[in-house]
Motif scaffolding. Structure first.
Motif, PDB file in Angstrom:
ATOM      1  N   GLY A  46      32.549  17.900 -44.867  1.00 14.58           N
ATOM      2  CA  GLY A  46      31.221  18.080 -45.427  1.00 14.58           C
ATOM      3  C   GLY A  46      30.299  16.909 -45.150  1.00 14.58           C
ATOM      4  N   ASP A  47      29.060  17.232 -44.925  1.00 11.66           N
ATOM      5  CA  ASP A  47      27.984  16.258 -44.772  1.00 11.66           C
ATOM      6  C   ASP A  47      26.878  16.726 -45.706  1.00 11.66           C
ATOM      7  N   GLU A  48      26.500  15.925 -46.667  1.00 11.43           N
ATOM      8  CA  GLU A  48      25.536  16.357 -47.679  1.00 11.43           C
ATOM      9  C   GLU A  48      24.189  16.753 -47.086  1.00 11.43           C
ATOM     10  N   ARG A  49      23.872  16.294 -45.903  1.00  9.24           N
ATOM     11  CA  ARG A  49      22.599  16.646 -45.270  1.00  9.24           C
ATOM     12  C   ARG A  49      22.734  17.833 -44.318  1.00  9.24           C
ATOM     13  N   GLN A  50      23.922  17.982 -43.683  1.00  9.72           N
ATOM     14  CA  GLN A  50      24.066  19.026 -42.667  1.00  9.72           C
ATOM     15  C   GLN A  50      24.903  20.213 -43.104  1.00  9.72           C
ATOM     16  N   GLY A  51      25.749  20.047 -44.091  1.00  7.71           N
ATOM     17  CA  GLY A  51      26.534  21.174 -44.579  1.00  7.71           C
ATOM     18  C   GLY A  51      28.023  21.016 -44.368  1.00  7.71           C
ATOM     19  N   LEU A  52      28.719  22.142 -44.358  1.00  3.90           N
ATOM     20  CA  LEU A  52      30.176  22.179 -44.253  1.00  3.90           C
ATOM     21  C   LEU A  52      30.616  22.568 -42.853  1.00  3.90           C
ATOM     22  N   ALA A  53      31.813  22.126 -42.498  1.00  7.60           N
ATOM     23  CA  ALA A  53      32.457  22.539 -41.253  1.00  7.60           C
ATOM     24  C   ALA A  53      33.915  22.827 -41.582  1.00  7.60           C
ATOM     25  N   ILE A  54      34.476  23.819 -40.913  1.00  9.68           N
ATOM     26  CA  ILE A  54      35.880  24.187 -41.103  1.00  9.68           C
ATOM     27  C   ILE A  54      36.550  24.147 -39.746  1.00  9.68           C
ATOM     28  N   MET A  55      37.707  23.497 -39.665  1.00 11.14           N
ATOM     29  CA  MET A  55      38.438  23.481 -38.401  1.00 11.14           C
ATOM     30  C   MET A  55      39.934  23.538 -38.672  1.00 11.14           C
ATOM     31  N   LYS A  56      40.680  23.977 -37.674  1.00 11.08           N
ATOM     32  CA  LYS A  56      42.129  24.044 -37.812  1.00 11.08           C
ATOM     33  C   LYS A  56      42.676  22.629 -37.939  1.00 11.08           C
ATOM     34  N   SER A  57      43.680  22.467 -38.774  1.00 11.85           N
ATOM     35  CA  SER A  57      44.204  21.133 -39.056  1.00 11.85           C
ATOM     36  C   SER A  57      44.752  20.462 -37.808  1.00 11.85           C
ATOM     37  N   GLU A  58      45.379  21.224 -36.914  1.00 13.67           N
ATOM     38  CA  GLU A  58      45.954  20.588 -35.722  1.00 13.67           C
ATOM     39  C   GLU A  58      44.863  20.015 -34.814  1.00 13.67           C
ATOM     40  N   SER A  59      43.702  20.661 -34.765  1.00 10.19           N
ATOM     41  CA  SER A  59      42.586  20.125 -33.981  1.00 10.19           C
ATOM     42  C   SER A  59      42.065  18.840 -34.615  1.00 10.19           C
ATOM     43  N   PHE A  60      41.954  18.840 -35.935  1.00  7.82           N
ATOM     44  CA  PHE A  60      41.492  17.657 -36.638  1.00  7.82           C
ATOM     45  C   PHE A  60      42.469  16.504 -36.445  1.00  7.82           C
ATOM     46  N   LEU A  61      43.762  16.783 -36.573  1.00  5.60           N
ATOM     47  CA  LEU A  61      44.765  15.726 -36.423  1.00  5.60           C
ATOM     48  C   LEU A  61      44.793  15.180 -34.995  1.00  5.60           C
ATOM     49  N   ALA A  62      44.597  16.045 -33.993  1.00  2.44           N
ATOM     50  CA  ALA A  62      44.542  15.589 -32.603  1.00  2.44           C
ATOM     51  C   ALA A  62      43.329  14.676 -32.393  1.00  2.44           C
ATOM     52  N   PHE A  63      42.198  15.052 -32.974  1.00  2.00           N
ATOM     53  CA  PHE A  63      40.993  14.227 -32.890  1.00  2.00           C
ATOM     54  C   PHE A  63      41.232  12.877 -33.567  1.00  2.00           C
ATOM     55  N   ALA A  64      41.792  12.890 -34.773  1.00  2.00           N
ATOM     56  CA  ALA A  64      42.053  11.647 -35.502  1.00  2.00           C
ATOM     57  C   ALA A  64      43.011  10.749 -34.721  1.00  2.00           C
ATOM     58  N   ASP A  65      44.010  11.347 -34.090  1.00  2.00           N
ATOM     59  CA  ASP A  65      44.965  10.583 -33.283  1.00  2.00           C
ATOM     60  C   ASP A  65      44.271   9.953 -32.077  1.00  2.00           C
ATOM     61  N   ALA A  66      43.373  10.699 -31.421  1.00  2.00           N
ATOM     62  CA  ALA A  66      42.627  10.173 -30.275  1.00  2.00           C
ATOM     63  C   ALA A  66      41.758   8.996 -30.703  1.00  2.00           C
ATOM     64  N   VAL A  67      41.112   9.106 -31.857  1.00  2.00           N
ATOM     65  CA  VAL A  67      40.279   8.003 -32.356  1.00  2.00           C
ATOM     66  C   VAL A  67      41.153   6.788 -32.656  1.00  2.00           C
ATOM     67  N   ARG A  68      42.252   7.036 -33.321  1.00  3.28           N
ATOM     68  CA  ARG A  68      43.161   5.929 -33.691  1.00  3.28           C
ATOM     69  C   ARG A  68      43.693   5.215 -32.454  1.00  3.28           C
ATOM     70  N   ASN A  69      43.949   5.948 -31.387  1.00  3.50           N
ATOM     71  CA  ASN A  69      44.508   5.354 -30.169  1.00  3.50           C
ATOM     72  C   ASN A  69      43.444   4.902 -29.171  1.00  3.50           C
ATOM     73  N   GLY A  70      42.182   4.946 -29.591  1.00  2.00           N
ATOM     74  CA  GLY A  70      41.105   4.492 -28.723  1.00  2.00           C
ATOM     75  C   GLY A  70      40.828   5.394 -27.537  1.00  2.00           C
ATOM     76  N   LYS A  71      41.252   6.656 -27.613  1.00  2.00           N
ATOM     77  CA  LYS A  71      41.066   7.596 -26.504  1.00  2.00           C
ATOM     78  C   LYS A  71      39.858   8.498 -26.680  1.00  2.00           C
ATOM     79  N   TYR A  72      39.169   8.375 -27.817  1.00  2.06           N
ATOM     80  CA  TYR A  72      37.987   9.209 -28.064  1.00  2.06           C
ATOM     81  C   TYR A  72      36.768   8.460 -27.588  1.00  2.06           C
ATOM     82  N   VAL A  73      35.973   9.131 -26.763  1.00  2.72           N
ATOM     83  CA  VAL A  73      34.735   8.548 -26.266  1.00  2.72           C
ATOM     84  C   VAL A  73      33.613   9.519 -26.595  1.00  2.72           C
ATOM     85  N   GLU A  74      32.549   9.012 -27.244  1.00  2.00           N
ATOM     86  CA  GLU A  74      31.412   9.873 -27.586  1.00  2.00           C
ATOM     87  C   GLU A  74      30.613  10.206 -26.367  1.00  2.00           C
TER      88      GLU A  74
END
Length: 74
Positions: A46-74
């Protein structure tokens, strides 16, 4: 004047009603496109200005893992 087609990959699935306990039913077409099945776990963001988003947990965990390992680039 006709309605423009949405950009490829963008969808408007319609409206849902929130039940007494806060539950919503994800439309069948959305479940099919995003391969959501009974028993799947979803993350609600949730973002109080933009609203809610729903995603599958495995996609979220893969994203979080990429960020943690420095593999996520905006």
């Amino acid at each position: 004047m006709g309605m423009a087609l949405p950009p490829k990959g963008k969808h408007l699935f319609g409206m849902v009603t929130v039940g007494d306990k806060g539950q919503i039913v994800i439309p069948a077409k959305a479940r099919k496109i995003f391969e959501i099945s009974p028993g799947d776990q979803l993350v609600v963001l949730g973002d109080e200005r933009q609203g809610l988003a729903i995603m599958k947990s495995e996609s979220f965990l893969a994203f979080a893992d990429a960020v943690r390992n420095g593999k996520y680039v905006e």
